[in-house]
Design an enzyme around this catalytic site. Structure first.
Site: not given
Length: 140
Positions: A11, A44, A66, A72, A74, A112
């Site tokens: 992402f 996924e 990540v 929100t 989510h 990280r």
């Protein structure tokens, strides 16, 4: 020589590149081989690992991605459910190193992900390798 599959939720390209660098280096340093597959998101990752595990072609798995907190709910769903899915697979005896970062902001993710800092990609690969050794010890 073992073969590992790195499953990455790509992402944030720049962060994933760092995680991949660390994971690949750790696997190669131990003399093992690896492949990488990309999935749309962290939710996924467990499904992809489950599908790949059924093939019997891989000895272990490294989960990378990540998840950065947003505005929100989510974030909690993705963080919790991806971790739950990976944990369920490990309870079934699959050797997995979980390197899905769940962080508040990009600065935490960078610290990280960087191989010369916390190297969570490398740590996840080492965790998978450690679990593979346990499988061997217990005759799996």
């Amino acid at each position: 020589m073992a073969k590992l599959l790195i499953v990455e939720a790509r992402f944030y390209d720049h962060l994933n590149d760092l995680l991949l660098e660390g994971a690949r280096a750790a696997i190669e340093a131990e003399g093992h081989s690896h492949e990488t597959v990309t999935v749309p998101g962290a939710l996924e990752v467990p499904g992809a690992i489950a599908l790949a595990a059924e093939t019997g072609r891989y000895d272990g798995f490294v989960a990378l991605g990540v998840v950065i907190r947003g505005e929100t709910y989510h974030f909690e769903i993705v963080s919790n459910e991806s971790a739950r899915g990976i944990m369920a697979l490990t309870m079934d005896g699959i050797a997995i190193g979980n390197g899905i970062l769940t962080v508040e902001d990009e600065a935490q993710a960078l610290t990280r992900a960087r191989p010369d800092e916390k190297n969570k990609g490398g740590e996840a690969a080492k965790a998978a390798l450690a679990m593979m050794k346990l499988q061997e010890k217990f005759g799996r």
